[in-house]
Design a protein around this motif. Structure first.
Motif, PDB file in Angstrom:
ATOM      1  N   GLU A 223      44.553  37.101  37.602  1.00  0.00           N
ATOM      2  CA  GLU A 223      45.246  35.818  37.468  1.00  0.00           C
ATOM      3  C   GLU A 223      46.091  35.513  38.693  1.00  0.00           C
ATOM      4  O   GLU A 223      46.469  34.361  38.928  1.00  0.00           O
ATOM      5  CB  GLU A 223      46.099  35.817  36.217  1.00  0.00           C
ATOM      6  CG  GLU A 223      47.173  36.880  36.191  1.00  0.00           C
ATOM      7  CD  GLU A 223      47.966  36.884  34.897  1.00  0.00           C
ATOM      8  OE1 GLU A 223      49.010  37.561  34.843  1.00  0.00           O
ATOM      9  OE2 GLU A 223      47.542  36.196  33.947  1.00  0.00           O
ATOM     10  N   LYS A 224      46.370  36.537  39.509  1.00  0.00           N
ATOM     11  CA  LYS A 224      47.157  36.337  40.733  1.00  0.00           C
ATOM     12  C   LYS A 224      46.282  36.290  41.983  1.00  0.00           C
ATOM     13  O   LYS A 224      46.806  36.299  43.097  1.00  0.00           O
ATOM     14  CB  LYS A 224      48.187  37.463  40.864  1.00  0.00           C
ATOM     15  CG  LYS A 224      49.224  37.472  39.759  1.00  0.00           C
ATOM     16  CD  LYS A 224      50.237  38.582  39.968  1.00  0.00           C
ATOM     17  CE  LYS A 224      51.283  38.584  38.869  1.00  0.00           C
ATOM     18  NZ  LYS A 224      52.289  39.668  39.057  1.00  0.00           N
ATOM     19  N   GLY A 225      44.983  36.258  41.800  1.00  0.00           N
ATOM     20  CA  GLY A 225      44.071  36.228  42.942  1.00  0.00           C
ATOM     21  C   GLY A 225      43.249  37.493  43.026  1.00  0.00           C
ATOM     22  O   GLY A 225      43.126  38.249  42.055  1.00  0.00           O
TER      23      GLY A 225
ATOM     24  N   VAL B 227      39.103  35.883  49.918  1.00  0.00           N
ATOM     25  CA  VAL B 227      38.822  37.050  49.090  1.00  0.00           C
ATOM     26  C   VAL B 227      39.417  38.308  49.723  1.00  0.00           C
ATOM     27  O   VAL B 227      40.098  39.101  49.068  1.00  0.00           O
ATOM     28  CB  VAL B 227      37.308  37.220  48.883  1.00  0.00           C
ATOM     29  CG1 VAL B 227      36.995  38.483  48.078  1.00  0.00           C
ATOM     30  CG2 VAL B 227      36.713  35.985  48.189  1.00  0.00           C
ATOM     31  N   GLN B 228      39.158  38.495  51.021  1.00  0.00           N
ATOM     32  CA  GLN B 228      39.652  39.670  51.743  1.00  0.00           C
ATOM     33  C   GLN B 228      39.691  39.333  53.228  1.00  0.00           C
ATOM     34  O   GLN B 228      38.796  38.653  53.720  1.00  0.00           O
ATOM     35  CB  GLN B 228      38.730  40.867  51.485  1.00  0.00           C
ATOM     36  CG  GLN B 228      39.404  42.232  51.425  1.00  0.00           C
ATOM     37  CD  GLN B 228      39.695  42.829  52.812  1.00  0.00           C
ATOM     38  OE1 GLN B 228      39.195  42.364  53.817  1.00  0.00           O
ATOM     39  NE2 GLN B 228      40.484  43.891  52.841  1.00  0.00           N
TER      40      GLN B 228
ATOM     41  N   ARG C 206      30.417  34.800  39.704  1.00  0.00           N
ATOM     42  CA  ARG C 206      31.083  34.137  38.583  1.00  0.00           C
ATOM     43  C   ARG C 206      32.593  34.341  38.672  1.00  0.00           C
ATOM     44  O   ARG C 206      33.077  35.457  38.862  1.00  0.00           O
ATOM     45  CB  ARG C 206      30.575  34.681  37.242  1.00  0.00           C
ATOM     46  CG  ARG C 206      31.174  33.950  36.029  1.00  0.00           C
ATOM     47  CD  ARG C 206      30.745  34.561  34.708  1.00  0.00           C
ATOM     48  NE  ARG C 206      29.346  34.316  34.447  1.00  0.00           N
ATOM     49  CZ  ARG C 206      28.390  35.254  34.482  1.00  0.00           C
ATOM     50  NH1 ARG C 206      28.709  36.507  34.775  1.00  0.00           N
ATOM     51  NH2 ARG C 206      27.133  34.960  34.228  1.00  0.00           N
ATOM     52  N   ASN C 207      33.352  33.250  38.515  1.00  0.00           N
ATOM     53  CA  ASN C 207      34.802  33.321  38.612  1.00  0.00           C
ATOM     54  C   ASN C 207      35.449  33.414  37.232  1.00  0.00           C
ATOM     55  O   ASN C 207      34.777  33.491  36.206  1.00  0.00           O
ATOM     56  CB  ASN C 207      35.354  32.142  39.429  1.00  0.00           C
ATOM     57  CG  ASN C 207      34.980  30.787  38.818  1.00  0.00           C
ATOM     58  OD1 ASN C 207      34.902  30.632  37.593  1.00  0.00           O
ATOM     59  ND2 ASN C 207      34.749  29.800  39.678  1.00  0.00           N
ATOM     60  N   ARG C 208      36.771  33.403  37.183  1.00  0.00           N
ATOM     61  CA  ARG C 208      37.502  33.576  35.927  1.00  0.00           C
ATOM     62  C   ARG C 208      37.357  32.382  34.995  1.00  0.00           C
ATOM     63  O   ARG C 208      37.575  32.501  33.784  1.00  0.00           O
ATOM     64  CB  ARG C 208      38.983  33.827  36.226  1.00  0.00           C
ATOM     65  CG  ARG C 208      39.256  35.211  36.809  1.00  0.00           C
ATOM     66  CD  ARG C 208      40.695  35.357  37.299  1.00  0.00           C
ATOM     67  NE  ARG C 208      41.682  35.057  36.279  1.00  0.00           N
ATOM     68  CZ  ARG C 208      42.122  35.919  35.371  1.00  0.00           C
ATOM     69  NH1 ARG C 208      41.639  37.157  35.353  1.00  0.00           N
ATOM     70  NH2 ARG C 208      43.045  35.570  34.490  1.00  0.00           N
ATOM     71  N   GLU C 209      36.971  31.237  35.531  1.00  0.00           N
ATOM     72  CA  GLU C 209      36.760  30.055  34.698  1.00  0.00           C
ATOM     73  C   GLU C 209      35.346  29.990  34.129  1.00  0.00           C
ATOM     74  O   GLU C 209      35.031  29.103  33.340  1.00  0.00           O
ATOM     75  CB  GLU C 209      37.034  28.785  35.509  1.00  0.00           C
ATOM     76  CG  GLU C 209      38.510  28.540  35.794  1.00  0.00           C
ATOM     77  CD  GLU C 209      39.092  29.538  36.787  1.00  0.00           C
ATOM     78  OE1 GLU C 209      38.428  29.828  37.808  1.00  0.00           O
ATOM     79  OE2 GLU C 209      40.205  30.046  36.530  1.00  0.00           O
ATOM     80  N   GLY C 210      34.487  30.906  34.555  1.00  0.00           N
ATOM     81  CA  GLY C 210      33.121  30.919  34.049  1.00  0.00           C
ATOM     82  C   GLY C 210      32.144  30.116  34.881  1.00  0.00           C
ATOM     83  O   GLY C 210      30.948  30.072  34.570  1.00  0.00           O
ATOM     84  N   THR C 211      32.616  29.479  35.950  1.00  0.00           N
ATOM     85  CA  THR C 211      31.724  28.818  36.900  1.00  0.00           C
ATOM     86  C   THR C 211      31.453  29.773  38.059  1.00  0.00           C
ATOM     87  O   THR C 211      31.885  30.910  38.052  1.00  0.00           O
ATOM     88  CB  THR C 211      32.340  27.496  37.388  1.00  0.00           C
ATOM     89  OG1 THR C 211      33.616  27.761  37.991  1.00  0.00           O
ATOM     90  CG2 THR C 211      32.527  26.533  36.216  1.00  0.00           C
TER      91      THR C 211
END
Length: 394
Positions: free
Chosen positions: A231-233, A193-194, A147-152
């Motif tokens: 918010e910055k990744g 991601v990394q 799950r991402n920060r937007e909820g998707t």
């Protein structure tokens, strides 16, 4: 206290045979004719409210329908080389899981191997699904929906090697998050991601509560790192760093977030990759933000450790550790599945019991409540033993 005494004084029953002190488990063979059994998932495939068992096998992806475990083929061979992993999760809230898979497994080819594929379900999910091939890095090895920060939800894909690597040397592994478009057949954009680790064997998803962005726990040659969405990744928080200055630490294979009594978090790992040690990492006294975590070796008797799960199976208020080993390179040693537990909040006092003694060369393991009775079951897939089993709590 009565339940705890039953754990300590009871016996584990496997096919009617008592094999050690502990809780009572009863095994059921779901399939004894698989090829390898690279990866497992447990999710509701058909929306009937019952979690099903999904398997990434050498030349098929299949699911076993709860409660009688009828086998359904999702796809036959998608690539010339082996299938290797799958990710299953209900990401749109309709009660039925979405499935992505990895294939074209060839760890020796760090340039042209690998495949990432989204599977479009038919109306009748017992029929064949339609593959949609996505862009990919070489040596696709593990994947999870996150799950991402937007909820998707994004599909996070973990290769084993960096592009062009030789024996783990060279470019870092590109761990990518795939963003699903409204039409899954369209192009999926990706985010890094990394990208600095090598020989990254497995990952875990860390939930921060309903609707919150999730974190990713990565294990590889450099150790264990917790990836946090900001918010910055993606931001790194290291739990353990392995390297040339620590010759006793040779990297991490399996890794899972766990918890002790009172909700105190910890991390379980199998070290090194395909290794012999079950390891526990405890956060520093001032909290997980301050420095590296304390490393404790729980067991050093594994032979090709390859499966790890952490969950409160026994209703003890903490998470037990389930570990499986496959002895893929050494046929002589015994294989099996073992559960470890403790009642100590400081992470000491571990006790263990065998759930399977030499009939499960464990490639992967998942722990879930399959029948809704509040007790979690252990689901395991075996490589040399070519089987899928459920270990039910009595």
């Amino acid at each position: 206290m009565k339940r705890l005494m039953s754990l300590i004084l009871g016996w584990v029953a496997v096919d009617g045979a008592a094999i050690g002190a502990g809780h009572s488990f009863r095994e059921q063979t779901v399939d004894d004719q698989i090829a390898i059994g690279y990866g497992l998932a447990v999710e509701d495939v058909n929306g009937d409210g019952k979690p099903d068992v999904l398997l990434a096998d050498k030349n098929q992806f299949v699911w076993y329908e709860n409660p009688v475990w009828t086998k359904h083929v999702i796809t036959d061979a998608l690539t010339d080389r082996d299938h290797v992993c799958l990710a299953a999760r209900d990401i749109d809230g309709d009660g039925k899981c979405e499935i992505a898979v990895g294939a074209e497994w060839n760890p020796g080819d760090t340039v042209n191997s690998g495949a990432v594929i989204y599977l479009v379900p038919p109306e009748d999910r017992r029929q064949r699904w339609t593959p949609v091939k996505l862009s990919h890095e070489p040596t696709t090895h593990r994947m999870r929906w996150v799950r991402n920060r937007e909820g998707t939800f994004d599909l996070v894909v973990l290769p084993l090697h960096g592009r062009g690597n030789v024996k783990g040397e060279g470019e870092g592994v590109q761990v990518l998050a795939y963003h699903m478009p409204s039409d899954p057949r369209a192009e999926w954009k990706t985010t890094l991601v990394q990208g600095t680790m090598h020989l990254t064997h497995n990952l875990d998803v860390i939930s921060n509560g309903a609707g919150e962005a999730e974190e990713v726990l990565l294990g590889g040659r450099e150790g264990i790192v917790r990836m946090i969405q900001t918010e910055k990744g993606w931001a790194e928080r290291w739990i353990s760093r392995h390297g040339k200055d620590k010759p006793e630490l040779q990297g991490v294979g399996e890794v899972r977030m766990s918890a002790l009594g009172g909700g105190k978090i910890c991390v379980a790992a199998i070290e090194p990759m395909h290794g012999n040690q079950l390891v526990l990492y405890m956060p520093p006294p001032n909290g997980p933000k301050d420095g590296e975590w304390e490393r404790r070796v729980i067991d050093e008797s594994l032979v090709d450790g390859h499966a790890l799960a952490c969950r409160d199976l026994l209703g003890m208020g903490n998470r037990q550790i389930v570990v499986g080993w496959r002895s893929a390179q050494k046929v002589g040693p015994r294989v099996g599945v073992k559960m470890w537990w403790t009642t100590k909040e400081d992470g000491s006092g571990w006790q263990s019991e065998l759930l399977d003694d030499n009939t499960m060369a464990c490639e992967d393991v998942v722990v879930r409540d399959l029948n809704g009775d509040g007790k979690a079951e252990v689901v395991a897939a075996g490589r040399r033993t070519q089987n899928v089993k459920i270990y039910w709590q009595d």
